[in-house]
Design a protein around this motif. Sequence first.
Motif, PDB file in Angstrom:
ATOM      1  N   ILE A  82       8.021   4.734  -9.907  1.00 40.79           N
ATOM      2  CA  ILE A  82       9.053   5.759  -9.780  1.00 40.79           C
ATOM      3  C   ILE A  82      10.347   5.234 -10.387  1.00 40.79           C
ATOM      4  O   ILE A  82      10.740   4.100 -10.106  1.00 40.79           O
ATOM      5  CB  ILE A  82       9.204   6.190  -8.306  1.00 40.79           C
ATOM      6  CG1 ILE A  82      10.081   7.411  -8.165  1.00 40.79           C
ATOM      7  CG2 ILE A  82       9.616   5.060  -7.410  1.00 40.79           C
ATOM      8  CD1 ILE A  82       9.972   8.109  -6.816  1.00 40.79           C
ATOM      9  N   GLY A  83      10.940   6.033 -11.253  1.00 43.41           N
ATOM     10  CA  GLY A  83      12.115   5.542 -11.974  1.00 43.41           C
ATOM     11  C   GLY A  83      11.711   4.372 -12.849  1.00 43.41           C
ATOM     12  O   GLY A  83      10.737   4.445 -13.588  1.00 43.41           O
ATOM     13  N   ASN A  84      12.411   3.273 -12.722  1.00 43.45           N
ATOM     14  CA  ASN A  84      12.055   2.061 -13.475  1.00 43.45           C
ATOM     15  C   ASN A  84      11.577   0.960 -12.538  1.00 43.45           C
ATOM     16  O   ASN A  84      11.803  -0.215 -12.775  1.00 43.45           O
ATOM     17  CB  ASN A  84      13.240   1.582 -14.324  1.00 43.45           C
ATOM     18  CG  ASN A  84      14.368   1.021 -13.479  1.00 43.45           C
ATOM     19  OD1 ASN A  84      14.443   1.267 -12.278  1.00 43.45           O
ATOM     20  ND2 ASN A  84      15.250   0.265 -14.097  1.00 43.45           N
ATOM     21  N   ALA A  85      10.884   1.352 -11.454  1.00 43.17           N
ATOM     22  CA  ALA A  85      10.451   0.372 -10.454  1.00 43.17           C
ATOM     23  C   ALA A  85       9.101   0.750  -9.852  1.00 43.17           C
ATOM     24  O   ALA A  85       8.679   1.904  -9.884  1.00 43.17           O
ATOM     25  CB  ALA A  85      11.489   0.265  -9.348  1.00 43.17           C
ATOM     26  N   PHE A  86       8.456  -0.250  -9.295  1.00 38.74           N
ATOM     27  CA  PHE A  86       7.284  -0.055  -8.450  1.00 38.74           C
ATOM     28  C   PHE A  86       7.769  -0.140  -7.011  1.00 38.74           C
ATOM     29  O   PHE A  86       8.527  -1.040  -6.661  1.00 38.74           O
ATOM     30  CB  PHE A  86       6.224  -1.129  -8.704  1.00 38.74           C
ATOM     31  CG  PHE A  86       5.590  -1.027 -10.059  1.00 38.74           C
ATOM     32  CD1 PHE A  86       4.622  -0.073 -10.304  1.00 38.74           C
ATOM     33  CD2 PHE A  86       5.964  -1.879 -11.079  1.00 38.74           C
ATOM     34  CE1 PHE A  86       4.032   0.027 -11.557  1.00 38.74           C
ATOM     35  CE2 PHE A  86       5.385  -1.792 -12.334  1.00 38.74           C
ATOM     36  CZ  PHE A  86       4.420  -0.827 -12.572  1.00 38.74           C
ATOM     37  N   ARG A  87       7.324   0.809  -6.182  1.00 36.27           N
ATOM     38  CA  ARG A  87       7.751   0.844  -4.782  1.00 36.27           C
ATOM     39  C   ARG A  87       6.553   1.100  -3.885  1.00 36.27           C
ATOM     40  O   ARG A  87       5.720   1.949  -4.184  1.00 36.27           O
ATOM     41  CB  ARG A  87       8.751   1.980  -4.539  1.00 36.27           C
ATOM     42  CG  ARG A  87       9.996   2.007  -5.386  1.00 36.27           C
ATOM     43  CD  ARG A  87      11.091   1.064  -4.976  1.00 36.27           C
ATOM     44  NE  ARG A  87      11.400   0.933  -3.587  1.00 36.27           N
ATOM     45  CZ  ARG A  87      12.438   1.513  -2.971  1.00 36.27           C
ATOM     46  NH1 ARG A  87      13.238   2.320  -3.626  1.00 36.27           N
ATOM     47  NH2 ARG A  87      12.653   1.275  -1.692  1.00 36.27           N
ATOM     48  N   ARG A  88       6.478   0.374  -2.773  1.00 40.46           N
ATOM     49  CA  ARG A  88       5.506   0.708  -1.725  1.00 40.46           C
ATOM     50  C   ARG A  88       6.099   1.876  -0.946  1.00 40.46           C
ATOM     51  O   ARG A  88       7.285   1.884  -0.623  1.00 40.46           O
ATOM     52  CB  ARG A  88       5.266  -0.502  -0.826  1.00 40.46           C
ATOM     53  CG  ARG A  88       4.463  -1.568  -1.542  1.00 40.46           C
ATOM     54  CD  ARG A  88       4.316  -2.870  -0.750  1.00 40.46           C
ATOM     55  NE  ARG A  88       3.872  -2.693   0.609  1.00 40.46           N
ATOM     56  CZ  ARG A  88       4.583  -3.092   1.689  1.00 40.46           C
ATOM     57  NH1 ARG A  88       5.738  -3.677   1.566  1.00 40.46           N
ATOM     58  NH2 ARG A  88       4.099  -2.902   2.890  1.00 40.46           N
ATOM     59  N   GLY A 120       8.337   6.242   4.566  1.00 38.57           N
ATOM     60  CA  GLY A 120       9.179   6.287   3.375  1.00 38.57           C
ATOM     61  C   GLY A 120       8.981   5.024   2.560  1.00 38.57           C
ATOM     62  O   GLY A 120       7.909   4.415   2.592  1.00 38.57           O
ATOM     63  N   PHE A 121      10.017   4.611   1.852  1.00 38.75           N
ATOM     64  CA  PHE A 121       9.914   3.404   1.025  1.00 38.75           C
ATOM     65  C   PHE A 121       9.925   2.167   1.907  1.00 38.75           C
ATOM     66  O   PHE A 121      10.664   2.086   2.878  1.00 38.75           O
ATOM     67  CB  PHE A 121      11.036   3.348  -0.005  1.00 38.75           C
ATOM     68  CG  PHE A 121      10.862   4.364  -1.095  1.00 38.75           C
ATOM     69  CD1 PHE A 121       9.856   4.220  -2.034  1.00 38.75           C
ATOM     70  CD2 PHE A 121      11.683   5.475  -1.169  1.00 38.75           C
ATOM     71  CE1 PHE A 121       9.669   5.158  -3.036  1.00 38.75           C
ATOM     72  CE2 PHE A 121      11.507   6.422  -2.164  1.00 38.75           C
ATOM     73  CZ  PHE A 121      10.501   6.265  -3.092  1.00 38.75           C
ATOM     74  N   ILE A 122       9.089   1.191   1.523  1.00 38.18           N
ATOM     75  CA  ILE A 122       8.903  -0.031   2.299  1.00 38.18           C
ATOM     76  C   ILE A 122       9.275  -1.210   1.409  1.00 38.18           C
ATOM     77  O   ILE A 122       8.719  -1.365   0.324  1.00 38.18           O
ATOM     78  CB  ILE A 122       7.441  -0.164   2.768  1.00 38.18           C
ATOM     79  CG1 ILE A 122       7.033   1.070   3.577  1.00 38.18           C
ATOM     80  CG2 ILE A 122       7.243  -1.448   3.554  1.00 38.18           C
ATOM     81  CD1 ILE A 122       5.534   1.221   3.759  1.00 38.18           C
ATOM     82  N   GLY A 123      10.177  -2.046   1.873  1.00 39.08           N
ATOM     83  CA  GLY A 123      10.539  -3.240   1.122  1.00 39.08           C
ATOM     84  C   GLY A 123      11.391  -2.946  -0.093  1.00 39.08           C
ATOM     85  O   GLY A 123      11.808  -1.814  -0.345  1.00 39.08           O
ATOM     86  N   GLU A 124      11.635  -3.986  -0.849  1.00 41.46           N
ATOM     87  CA  GLU A 124      12.473  -3.895  -2.036  1.00 41.46           C
ATOM     88  C   GLU A 124      11.659  -3.454  -3.248  1.00 41.46           C
ATOM     89  O   GLU A 124      10.484  -3.789  -3.365  1.00 41.46           O
ATOM     90  CB  GLU A 124      13.113  -5.256  -2.328  1.00 41.46           C
ATOM     91  CG  GLU A 124      14.095  -5.696  -1.255  1.00 41.46           C
ATOM     92  CD  GLU A 124      15.270  -4.746  -1.123  1.00 41.46           C
ATOM     93  OE1 GLU A 124      15.828  -4.345  -2.163  1.00 41.46           O
ATOM     94  OE2 GLU A 124      15.607  -4.393   0.016  1.00 41.46           O
ATOM     95  N   PRO A 125      12.290  -2.720  -4.167  1.00 44.28           N
ATOM     96  CA  PRO A 125      11.580  -2.308  -5.386  1.00 44.28           C
ATOM     97  C   PRO A 125      11.356  -3.491  -6.323  1.00 44.28           C
ATOM     98  O   PRO A 125      12.106  -4.459  -6.303  1.00 44.28           O
ATOM     99  CB  PRO A 125      12.526  -1.298  -6.019  1.00 44.28           C
ATOM    100  CG  PRO A 125      13.870  -1.640  -5.490  1.00 44.28           C
ATOM    101  CD  PRO A 125      13.653  -2.230  -4.121  1.00 44.28           C
ATOM    102  N   ILE A 126      10.314  -3.391  -7.107  1.00 46.98           N
ATOM    103  CA  ILE A 126      10.083  -4.340  -8.206  1.00 46.98           C
ATOM    104  C   ILE A 126      10.528  -3.606  -9.464  1.00 46.98           C
ATOM    105  O   ILE A 126       9.859  -2.684  -9.934  1.00 46.98           O
ATOM    106  CB  ILE A 126       8.607  -4.752  -8.301  1.00 46.98           C
ATOM    107  CG1 ILE A 126       8.179  -5.443  -7.018  1.00 46.98           C
ATOM    108  CG2 ILE A 126       8.383  -5.646  -9.516  1.00 46.98           C
ATOM    109  CD1 ILE A 126       6.692  -5.695  -6.926  1.00 46.98           C
ATOM    110  N   ARG A 127      11.683  -3.968  -9.967  1.00 48.69           N
ATOM    111  CA  ARG A 127      12.281  -3.268 -11.113  1.00 48.69           C
ATOM    112  C   ARG A 127      11.694  -3.748 -12.438  1.00 48.69           C
ATOM    113  O   ARG A 127      11.430  -4.926 -12.619  1.00 48.69           O
ATOM    114  CB  ARG A 127      13.785  -3.466 -11.112  1.00 48.69           C
ATOM    115  CG  ARG A 127      14.422  -2.940  -9.848  1.00 48.69           C
ATOM    116  CD  ARG A 127      15.688  -2.175 -10.116  1.00 48.69           C
ATOM    117  NE  ARG A 127      16.238  -1.667  -8.870  1.00 48.69           N
ATOM    118  CZ  ARG A 127      16.009  -0.457  -8.394  1.00 48.69           C
ATOM    119  NH1 ARG A 127      15.244   0.373  -9.060  1.00 48.69           N
ATOM    120  NH2 ARG A 127      16.540  -0.053  -7.260  1.00 48.69           N
TER     121      ARG A 127
END
Length: 83
Positions: free
Chosen positions: A55-61, A67-74
């Motif tokens: 999503i966007g420029n990141a991977f997100r759990r 909802g979103f879990i943890g920090e994004p991997i950009r």
Amino acid sequence: PIWDDRRSLLLWVDCPGKKFWQYDVTTKECSCYELPEEPGSFALTKEEGVYLLAIGNAFRRWSPVEGFIGEPIRVPEAALNDG
């Protein structure tokens, strides 16, 4: 679409609509969840009910419950929309 055989769910995303959909074949219920940005693709994870969204420029759990879990991997300057 992706079939989640652990939960008997058919899952898909509406990219331009910024939505995550799931259809439960057992209960015949269809659920829709709003996302903050256009999703590019998604995958199942080992965690039941948690998905990996591009999503966007990141991977997100992400989970429909949490909802979103943890920090994004950009991934700078990447278009994560090729599934």
